[in-house]
Design an enzyme around this catalytic site. Structure first.
Site, PDB file in Angstrom:
ATOM      1  N   CYS A 124      -2.100  -2.427   7.799  1.00 29.76           N
ATOM      2  CA  CYS A 124      -2.060  -3.367   6.665  1.00 29.76           C
ATOM      3  C   CYS A 124      -0.836  -4.281   6.669  1.00 29.76           C
ATOM      4  O   CYS A 124      -0.921  -5.424   6.208  1.00 29.76           O
ATOM      5  CB  CYS A 124      -2.189  -2.598   5.356  1.00 29.76           C
ATOM      6  N   ASP A 128       0.794  -1.251   0.000  1.00 28.81           N
ATOM      7  CA  ASP A 128       0.000   0.000   0.000  1.00 28.81           C
ATOM      8  C   ASP A 128       0.824   1.298   0.000  1.00 28.81           C
ATOM      9  O   ASP A 128       0.451   2.260   0.690  1.00 28.81           O
ATOM     10  CB  ASP A 128      -0.964   0.005   1.195  1.00 28.81           C
ATOM     11  N   LYS A 160      -6.722  -4.796  -3.173  1.00 29.77           N
ATOM     12  CA  LYS A 160      -7.377  -5.453  -2.028  1.00 29.77           C
ATOM     13  C   LYS A 160      -8.384  -4.507  -1.386  1.00 29.77           C
ATOM     14  O   LYS A 160      -8.095  -3.335  -1.195  1.00 29.77           O
ATOM     15  CB  LYS A 160      -6.311  -5.900  -1.012  1.00 29.77           C
TER      16      LYS A 160
HETATM   17  N1  TIU Z   1      -2.673   0.351   4.290  1.00 24.09           N
HETATM   18  C1  TIU Z   1      -3.134   0.573   5.513  1.00 24.09           C
HETATM   19  O1  TIU Z   1      -2.444   0.362   6.498  1.00 24.09           O
HETATM   20  N2  TIU Z   1      -4.418   1.099   5.625  1.00 24.09           N
HETATM   21  C2  TIU Z   1      -4.826   1.914   6.647  1.00 24.09           C
HETATM   22  O2  TIU Z   1      -5.982   2.293   6.693  1.00 24.09           O
HETATM   23  N3  TIU Z   1      -3.878   2.288   7.548  1.00 24.09           N
HETATM   24  C3  TIU Z   1      -4.031   3.170   8.589  1.00 24.09           C
HETATM   25  O3  TIU Z   1      -3.098   3.307   9.387  1.00 24.09           O
HETATM   26  N4  TIU Z   1      -5.161   3.852   8.710  1.00 24.09           N
END
Ligand code: TIU
Length: 240
Positions: A167, A29, A134
């Site tokens: 994530c 991500d 995802k």
């Molecule tokens: N990619 C991921 O970690 N999504 C989140 O929403 N992370 C947060 O820390 N909010």
């Protein structure tokens, strides 16, 4: 590098036995929505500048991984434009000033195909590198990641990306339960919340490595470079 080559990587709670032909780099991500102002991370009330220190180590690691001819996989969290894969509970809990699907400076927040949903330019995937879209926090939930890893004969993952406690941790836990050995690189993962960065890393390696190992990118890069120096031809051609 012979197909059965093994590279010992300094790590905690003990060295990680990197098996390059069976190991994929999984970058979680590293999207504009999390790392740049005006995206999902900021909409949740976070200071997105906290994550920027992860970009340069990830960039160097990805360059070394590609030079070694190894499989790199990128993930993106996001939803279909009609929001049909967005659970109401996730939508409700992401609400602040603006939320998933609202229009922001980088397009609709956390929506596939929008500029904010894409990977940051510094780590942009090459055409042949798989990108896993995802809808959840874990990269195995509602994706074909497990099938793709099986197809490539992968049993180990070097895991980087954001955010450490959300994530990255969710994905490492999913991977661990599916039998993958995960090495998480501390300098290549980041959190908006410093205490959660520390805790998120600590809980992976605690209890004898309950979810995996923790190392750093410099050690992986130098191990890959050692093999490159010993067999530059084969590696440059991406041979196994
Ligand atoms: N990619 C991921 O970690 N999504 C989140 O929403 N992370 C947060 O820390 N909010």
């Amino acid at each position: 590098m012979p197909p059965d080559a093994r590279l010992p990587i300094p790590a905690q709670p003990y060295p990680f036995d990197l098996h390059p032909s069976r190991c994929a780099l999984l970058i979680i991500d590293m999207q504009r929505d999390f790392l740049e102002p005006g995206g999902f991370g900021e909409a949740l009330g976070n200071d997105v500048s906290q994550l920027r220190r992860t970009i340069e180590p990830n960039r160097r690691l990805l360059a070394a991984w590609r030079a070694a001819g190894r499989l790199a996989i990128h993930t993106r969290e996001g939803h279909r434009p009609d929001l049909s894969d967005l659970p109401p509970a996730k939508w409700r809990r992401a609400r602040s000033g603006s939320t998933i699907g609202d229009v922001g400076p980088m397009g609709r927040i956390l929506i596939r195909g929008e500029p904010g949903h894409d990977i940051i330019p510094e780590l942009y995937p090459l055409a042949h590198e798989p990108v896993i879209d995802k809808p959840g926090k874990g990269a195995f939930f509602a994706t074909d990641l497990n099938a793709l890893l099986a197809d490539h004969g992968i049993s180990q993952l070097v895991v980087t990306g954001v955010t450490t406690e959300v994530c990255v941790n969710t994905t490492v836990r999913e991977a661990n339960d599916r039998g993958y050995d995960c090495l998480v690189l501390e300098d290549c993962v980041g959190s908006y919340i410093p205490a959660f960065q520390e805790a998120g890393v600590a809980m992976i390696k605690a209890q004898g490595g309950i979810f995996g190992w923790v190392g750093n990118s410099a050690d992986v890069i130098s191990a890959l470079e050692t093999t490159r120096a010993s067999a530059p031809q084969a590696l440059e051609e991406g041979a196994p």
